[in-house]
Design an enzyme around this catalytic site. Structure first.
Site, short mmCIF file in Angstrom:
data_model
loop_
_atom_site.label_atom_id
_atom_site.label_comp_id
_atom_site.label_asym_id
_atom_site.label_seq_id
_atom_site.Cartn_x
_atom_site.Cartn_y
_atom_site.Cartn_z
N GLU A 21 -9.61 -10.75 -7.59
CA GLU A 21 -8.65 -9.66 -7.38
C GLU A 21 -7.49 -9.74 -8.38
O GLU A 21 -7.01 -8.71 -8.86
CB GLU A 21 -8.13 -9.69 -5.94
N LYS A 52 0.82 -1.21 0.00
CA LYS A 52 0.00 0.00 0.00
C LYS A 52 0.86 1.27 0.00
O LYS A 52 2.07 1.21 0.23
CB LYS A 52 -0.95 -0.03 1.21
N HIS A 111 -2.15 -5.48 1.55
CA HIS A 111 -3.43 -6.17 1.39
C HIS A 111 -3.12 -7.55 0.84
O HIS A 111 -2.20 -7.71 0.05
CB HIS A 111 -4.34 -5.44 0.39
N ASN A 139 -2.03 0.23 6.67
CA ASN A 139 -1.57 -1.04 7.23
C ASN A 139 -0.66 -1.84 6.28
O ASN A 139 -0.60 -3.06 6.35
CB ASN A 139 -2.76 -1.87 7.74
P1 CMP Z 1 -7.40 -4.65 3.56
O1 CMP Z 1 -6.92 -6.05 3.78
O2 CMP Z 1 -6.78 -3.92 2.44
O3 CMP Z 1 -8.98 -4.66 3.33
C1 CMP Z 1 -9.79 -3.53 3.63
C2 CMP Z 1 -9.06 -2.49 4.40
O4 CMP Z 1 -9.89 -1.57 5.09
C3 CMP Z 1 -8.23 -3.12 5.48
O5 CMP Z 1 -7.15 -3.82 4.89
C4 CMP Z 1 -7.89 -1.91 6.35
O6 CMP Z 1 -6.74 -1.23 5.89
C5 CMP Z 1 -9.10 -0.98 6.13
N1 CMP Z 1 -9.89 -0.81 7.35
C6 CMP Z 1 -10.09 0.34 8.01
N2 CMP Z 1 -10.87 0.16 9.07
C7 CMP Z 1 -11.19 -1.17 9.11
C8 CMP Z 1 -11.97 -1.98 9.98
N3 CMP Z 1 -12.61 -1.47 11.05
N4 CMP Z 1 -12.05 -3.30 9.71
C9 CMP Z 1 -11.46 -3.83 8.61
N5 CMP Z 1 -10.70 -3.11 7.76
C10 CMP Z 1 -10.56 -1.79 8.00
#
Ligand code: CMP
Length: 140
Positions: A127, A10, A116, A113
């Site tokens: 995806e 990311k 993904h 974070n």
């Molecule tokens: P990702 O695996 O990319 O899938 C969706 C993304 O939403 C997740 O990682 C997080 O970076 C973001 N996100 C933000 N808030 C939340 C939440 N409460 N629960 C899950 N994903 C979240």
């Protein structure tokens, strides 16, 4: 079984210049990069990629973040690639991610974070097809 999974490094991790460190973790765990591209997502692309989260309260922040800079998108291939990648990433919230995982080591927050990864074979197929035609995937 040998699987493929979609991995996205990311904007936060790309900005930190740790693409190589993260890819090295995949390779050391026995996963192979069979497709890769550094690209800037448009808002529309980010919204479509994360369409399953459209009704979630964090959707707008997620899209804003994912278009804030380039992302490094890859297809990883190997034995149990989907679960192996998820183990390497750690929990979605870096505060809950186990020590030594990518998110524990590189992520700042649940939004920023670092990575993904696809969560199941069906989502991996969707995806991967979103970013890469089969002709741009080089299994080996
Ligand atoms: P990702 O695996 O990319 O899938 C969706 C993304 O939403 C997740 O990682 C997080 O970076 C973001 N996100 C933000 N808030 C939340 C939440 N409460 N629960 C899950 N994903 C979240």
């Amino acid at each position: 079984a040998i699987e493929r999974t979609l991995s996205i490094i990311k904007p936060d991790a790309v900005a930190k210049n740790v693409i190589g460190e993260i890819v090295a973790r995949f390779e050391k765990a026995g996963l192979t990069v069979v497709a890769a591209q550094l690209r800037q997502l448009s808002r529309g692309e980010a919204e479509r990629f994360y369409a399953v989260h459209k009704e979630r309260p964090f959707f707008k922040d997620l899209v804003d973040f994912m278009v804030s800079g380039p992302v490094f998108v890859q297809v990883l291939e190997g034995e149990s690639a989907i679960s192996k990648n998820r183990d390497l990433m750690g929990a979605t919230d870096p505060k809950k991610a186990a020590p030594g995982t990518i998110r524990a080591d590189f992520a700042e927050s649940i939004d920023a974070n670092a990575v993904h990864g696809s969560d199941a074979p069906e989502t991996a197929a969707v995806e991967i097809a979103f970013f890469f035609p089969e002709s741009n995937i080089h299994s080996r």
